[in-house]
Design a protein around this motif. Structure first.
Motif, PDB file in Angstrom:
ATOM      1  N   UNK A  86      24.516 -15.422  17.948  1.00 40.56           N
ATOM      2  CA  UNK A  86      23.929 -16.181  16.851  1.00 40.56           C
ATOM      3  C   UNK A  86      23.558 -15.180  15.772  1.00 40.56           C
ATOM      4  N   UNK A  87      24.024 -15.393  14.565  1.00 39.11           N
ATOM      5  CA  UNK A  87      23.637 -14.544  13.447  1.00 39.11           C
ATOM      6  C   UNK A  87      22.861 -15.403  12.462  1.00 39.11           C
ATOM      7  N   UNK A  88      21.720 -14.906  12.031  1.00 45.72           N
ATOM      8  CA  UNK A  88      20.889 -15.657  11.099  1.00 45.72           C
ATOM      9  C   UNK A  88      20.459 -14.729   9.967  1.00 45.72           C
ATOM     10  N   UNK A  89      20.743 -15.131   8.731  1.00 43.31           N
ATOM     11  CA  UNK A  89      20.337 -14.382   7.547  1.00 43.31           C
ATOM     12  C   UNK A  89      19.497 -15.286   6.662  1.00 43.31           C
ATOM     13  N   UNK A  90      18.483 -14.705   6.052  1.00 44.55           N
ATOM     14  CA  UNK A  90      17.625 -15.459   5.141  1.00 44.55           C
ATOM     15  C   UNK A  90      17.599 -14.747   3.795  1.00 44.55           C
ATOM     16  N   UNK A  91      17.754 -15.516   2.729  1.00 45.60           N
ATOM     17  CA  UNK A  91      17.654 -15.016   1.366  1.00 45.60           C
ATOM     18  C   UNK A  91      16.519 -15.789   0.718  1.00 45.60           C
ATOM     19  N   UNK A  92      15.581 -15.100   0.111  1.00 45.17           N
ATOM     20  CA  UNK A  92      14.461 -15.847  -0.426  1.00 45.17           C
ATOM     21  C   UNK A  92      13.729 -15.174  -1.561  1.00 45.17           C
ATOM     22  N   UNK A  93      12.878 -15.967  -2.185  1.00 46.23           N
ATOM     23  CA  UNK A  93      11.972 -15.514  -3.229  1.00 46.23           C
ATOM     24  C   UNK A  93      10.561 -15.753  -2.709  1.00 46.23           C
ATOM     25  N   UNK A  94       9.754 -14.705  -2.694  1.00 48.40           N
ATOM     26  CA  UNK A  94       8.397 -14.775  -2.157  1.00 48.40           C
ATOM     27  C   UNK A  94       7.412 -14.439  -3.268  1.00 48.40           C
ATOM     28  N   UNK A  95       6.375 -15.234  -3.388  1.00 46.62           N
ATOM     29  CA  UNK A  95       5.290 -14.959  -4.330  1.00 46.62           C
ATOM     30  C   UNK A  95       4.015 -14.647  -3.573  1.00 46.62           C
ATOM     31  N   UNK A  96       3.281 -13.663  -4.057  1.00 46.31           N
ATOM     32  CA  UNK A  96       1.996 -13.302  -3.451  1.00 46.31           C
ATOM     33  C   UNK A  96       0.908 -13.363  -4.508  1.00 46.31           C
ATOM     34  N   UNK A  97      -0.196 -14.014  -4.141  1.00 48.59           N
ATOM     35  CA  UNK A  97      -1.379 -13.986  -4.991  1.00 48.59           C
ATOM     36  C   UNK A  97      -2.371 -13.036  -4.331  1.00 48.59           C
ATOM     37  N   UNK A  98      -2.676 -11.922  -4.995  1.00 50.49           N
ATOM     38  CA  UNK A  98      -3.581 -10.899  -4.471  1.00 50.49           C
ATOM     39  C   UNK A  98      -5.006 -11.223  -4.938  1.00 50.49           C
ATOM     40  N   UNK A  99      -5.933 -11.295  -3.975  1.00 52.25           N
ATOM     41  CA  UNK A  99      -7.295 -11.725  -4.279  1.00 52.25           C
ATOM     42  C   UNK A  99      -8.167 -10.645  -4.921  1.00 52.25           C
ATOM     43  N   UNK A 100      -7.946  -9.377  -4.604  1.00 54.95           N
ATOM     44  CA  UNK A 100      -8.817  -8.317  -5.099  1.00 54.95           C
ATOM     45  C   UNK A 100      -8.004  -7.135  -5.614  1.00 54.95           C
ATOM     46  N   UNK A 101      -8.636  -6.278  -6.367  1.00 58.43           N
ATOM     47  CA  UNK A 101      -8.065  -5.003  -6.793  1.00 58.43           C
ATOM     48  C   UNK A 101      -8.538  -3.930  -5.820  1.00 58.43           C
ATOM     49  N   UNK A 102      -7.883  -2.787  -5.794  1.00 54.59           N
ATOM     50  CA  UNK A 102      -8.331  -1.692  -4.948  1.00 54.59           C
ATOM     51  C   UNK A 102      -7.282  -1.293  -3.933  1.00 54.59           C
ATOM     52  N   UNK A 103      -7.726  -0.485  -2.972  1.00 56.25           N
ATOM     53  CA  UNK A 103      -6.800   0.042  -1.971  1.00 56.25           C
ATOM     54  C   UNK A 103      -6.332  -1.025  -0.995  1.00 56.25           C
ATOM     55  N   UNK A 104      -7.207  -1.919  -0.608  1.00 55.89           N
ATOM     56  CA  UNK A 104      -6.847  -3.009   0.289  1.00 55.89           C
ATOM     57  C   UNK A 104      -6.819  -4.291  -0.527  1.00 55.89           C
ATOM     58  N   UNK A 105      -5.669  -4.972  -0.492  1.00 58.50           N
ATOM     59  CA  UNK A 105      -5.499  -6.163  -1.320  1.00 58.50           C
ATOM     60  C   UNK A 105      -5.021  -7.348  -0.487  1.00 58.50           C
TER      61      UNK A 105
END
Length: 135
Positions: A92-111
């Motif tokens: 079984x071969x499975x490939x995924x092509x996609x567009x992902x959006x991320x909303x980052x809640x804070x600024x800094x080293x950990x987001x």
């Protein structure tokens, strides 16, 4: 189906091309970034595949379009072998092509972020082959 594929491809292309226009003269880091992903897939016995883990890999290319929003184009792939006990052969071969959006809640080293995506999953196996849309 071809019309839907063309529409999704055009949508992804317009999203990527519109990003520089949206990001002009903004005071945030709008450089492109690339990344890779890897892991193991453990299928269950309901998939008629052997239960050994198989490799999963993926790549992505993305960019921040605002200080809190980033968009990625992603490609993921894995291949599983059929369990010989069920009379199936091959893999079984499975490939995924996609567009992902991320909303980052804070600024800094950990987001921490909220992620949402849309794409097409292409599958090819012993029983059938085709494409499915996912969100």
């Amino acid at each position: 189906m071809k019309k839907l594929d063309r529409l999704l491809t055009l949508s992804l292309l317009l999203a990527v091309l519109a990003t520089p226009v949206l990001a002009q003269d903004d005071p945030y880091d709008n450089r492109w970034y690339a990344g890779a992903a890897g892991g193991l897939v453990w299928p269950d016995s309901d998939r008629l595949t052997d239960e050994r883990p198989d490799m999963h890999f993926g790549i992505h290319l993305g960019r921040f379009v605002s200080p809190a929003l980033s968009l990625d184009l992603r490609l993921d792939r894995y291949k599983l072998d059929y369990d010989e006990g069920f009379g199936a052969s091959g893999n079984v071969t499975q490939q995924s092509y996609g567009l992902v959006g991320r909303y980052h809640f804070t600024e800094g080293r950990t987001r921490p972020y909220f992620l949402a995506g849309l794409g097409i999953q292409d599958h090819d196996n012993f029983f059938d082959e085709g494409r499915d849309i996912y969100a």
